[in-house]
Design a protein around this motif. Sequence first.
Motif, PDB file in Angstrom:
ATOM      1  N   SER A  54      73.865  40.801  63.703  1.00  0.00           N
ATOM      2  CA  SER A  54      73.154  41.176  64.985  1.00  0.00           C
ATOM      3  C   SER A  54      71.715  41.685  64.624  1.00  0.00           C
ATOM      4  O   SER A  54      70.734  41.464  65.581  1.00  0.00           O
ATOM      5  N   ALA A  55      71.545  42.609  63.427  1.00  0.00           N
ATOM      6  CA  ALA A  55      70.166  42.955  63.069  1.00  0.00           C
ATOM      7  C   ALA A  55      69.557  42.037  62.245  1.00  0.00           C
ATOM      8  O   ALA A  55      68.317  41.860  62.402  1.00  0.00           O
ATOM      9  N   ALA A  56      70.151  41.252  61.617  1.00  0.00           N
ATOM     10  CA  ALA A  56      69.873  40.311  60.414  1.00  0.00           C
ATOM     11  C   ALA A  56      69.144  39.251  61.062  1.00  0.00           C
ATOM     12  O   ALA A  56      68.318  38.514  60.863  1.00  0.00           O
ATOM     13  N   ALA A  57      69.977  38.642  61.906  1.00  0.00           N
ATOM     14  CA  ALA A  57      69.868  37.296  62.650  1.00  0.00           C
ATOM     15  C   ALA A  57      70.230  37.223  63.890  1.00  0.00           C
ATOM     16  O   ALA A  57      71.132  36.874  64.507  1.00  0.00           O
ATOM     17  N   PRO A  58      69.431  38.092  64.939  1.00  0.00           N
ATOM     18  CA  PRO A  58      69.623  38.318  66.318  1.00  0.00           C
ATOM     19  C   PRO A  58      69.925  37.034  67.248  1.00  0.00           C
ATOM     20  O   PRO A  58      70.663  37.086  68.226  1.00  0.00           O
ATOM     21  N   ILE A 101      68.723  31.395  56.237  1.00  0.00           N
ATOM     22  CA  ILE A 101      67.730  31.260  55.311  1.00  0.00           C
ATOM     23  C   ILE A 101      66.866  32.323  55.210  1.00  0.00           C
ATOM     24  O   ILE A 101      66.417  32.831  54.076  1.00  0.00           O
ATOM     25  N   LEU A 102      66.133  32.780  56.205  1.00  0.00           N
ATOM     26  CA  LEU A 102      65.322  33.691  56.595  1.00  0.00           C
ATOM     27  C   LEU A 102      65.970  35.152  55.937  1.00  0.00           C
ATOM     28  O   LEU A 102      65.252  35.852  55.501  1.00  0.00           O
ATOM     29  N   ALA A 103      67.036  35.373  56.460  1.00  0.00           N
ATOM     30  CA  ALA A 103      67.825  36.351  56.263  1.00  0.00           C
ATOM     31  C   ALA A 103      68.155  36.644  54.085  1.00  0.00           C
ATOM     32  O   ALA A 103      68.005  37.492  53.806  1.00  0.00           O
ATOM     33  N   VAL A 104      68.525  35.334  53.867  1.00  0.00           N
ATOM     34  CA  VAL A 104      68.769  35.263  52.505  1.00  0.00           C
ATOM     35  C   VAL A 104      67.517  35.729  51.465  1.00  0.00           C
ATOM     36  O   VAL A 104      67.459  36.069  50.512  1.00  0.00           O
ATOM     37  N   SER A 105      66.264  34.855  52.140  1.00  0.00           N
ATOM     38  CA  SER A 105      65.385  34.972  51.276  1.00  0.00           C
ATOM     39  C   SER A 105      64.495  36.485  51.366  1.00  0.00           C
ATOM     40  O   SER A 105      63.468  36.555  50.682  1.00  0.00           O
ATOM     41  N   ASP A 106      64.887  37.007  52.429  1.00  0.00           N
ATOM     42  CA  ASP A 106      64.210  38.433  52.534  1.00  0.00           C
ATOM     43  C   ASP A 106      65.223  39.369  53.129  1.00  0.00           C
ATOM     44  O   ASP A 106      65.314  39.925  54.312  1.00  0.00           O
ATOM     45  N   PRO A 107      66.178  39.904  52.214  1.00  0.00           N
ATOM     46  CA  PRO A 107      67.206  40.890  52.751  1.00  0.00           C
ATOM     47  C   PRO A 107      66.558  42.235  53.263  1.00  0.00           C
ATOM     48  O   PRO A 107      66.940  42.676  54.386  1.00  0.00           O
ATOM     49  N   TRP A 139      78.189  36.833  54.028  1.00  0.00           N
ATOM     50  CA  TRP A 139      78.161  36.199  55.405  1.00  0.00           C
ATOM     51  C   TRP A 139      76.986  35.445  55.658  1.00  0.00           C
ATOM     52  O   TRP A 139      77.137  34.506  56.702  1.00  0.00           O
ATOM     53  N   PRO A 140      75.896  35.767  55.417  1.00  0.00           N
ATOM     54  CA  PRO A 140      74.758  35.062  55.308  1.00  0.00           C
ATOM     55  C   PRO A 140      74.878  33.257  55.208  1.00  0.00           C
ATOM     56  O   PRO A 140      74.483  32.491  55.608  1.00  0.00           O
ATOM     57  N   TRP A 141      75.637  33.482  53.782  1.00  0.00           N
ATOM     58  CA  TRP A 141      75.885  31.944  53.375  1.00  0.00           C
ATOM     59  C   TRP A 141      76.990  31.307  54.162  1.00  0.00           C
ATOM     60  O   TRP A 141      76.758  30.092  54.160  1.00  0.00           O
TER      61      TRP A 141
END
Length: 210
Positions: A54-58, A101-107, A139-141
């Motif tokens: 919810s914070a990383a990919a709302p 992808i945005l979350a994985v590229s910039d944790p 989980w991002p993956w």
Amino acid sequence: MTITPQRTRSTKLPSILAGLALAGLTLLTYTQTWVNSTVTSPSGGTVRVVADGSAAAPALSALALAGLALFGAITIAGPVFRVILGVLEILLGGSVALSAILAVSDPIGAAAHAITKVTGVDGDSSVRDIVQSHSMTAWPWVALLAGVAMAALGVAVILTSKRWPASTRRYQAVRLVDENGTTDPVVAWDTLSTGADPTARREDDPSDNR
């Protein structure tokens, strides 16, 4: 031949179930931990900050709910609208994959909101300065794979939906008539307008045994 209808029916149901399952999986990733980070607290010492989906990919919540609604609507949609909904499913899947992808590229950037909420430190550079270490969960993956699968399912819907069996049934109109089969509905209406009861038996009705 009866083989083709059986194949189209078996394609329709798995497609709908797969769409609902992928939307549910996306919603599940939204509630799970994506980034674990250890940051320097302004009050001294270090603090562990957990950033979930919810914070990383709302946007995942809205995308998942849209996917659920889409496959709810596709069960009653015609061939043309099924193609349109298939295109929308491709867009939804692409959006889910992009969020992951945005979350994985910039944790750190994905966890910035959670870090700010815990420490009160705001600003991209300030947040990055206080992060000592970070790690990303699987989980991002999972969200990324779900998004790709959603897009692929949208393509499959477009290619196969025209062969799906009809989703609606046609019913014949039902007209109520007098039990003796001699009363015309128009005549009955005219009789009612004069104040008479069109359902009453006539005295000369041979079916009246009274």
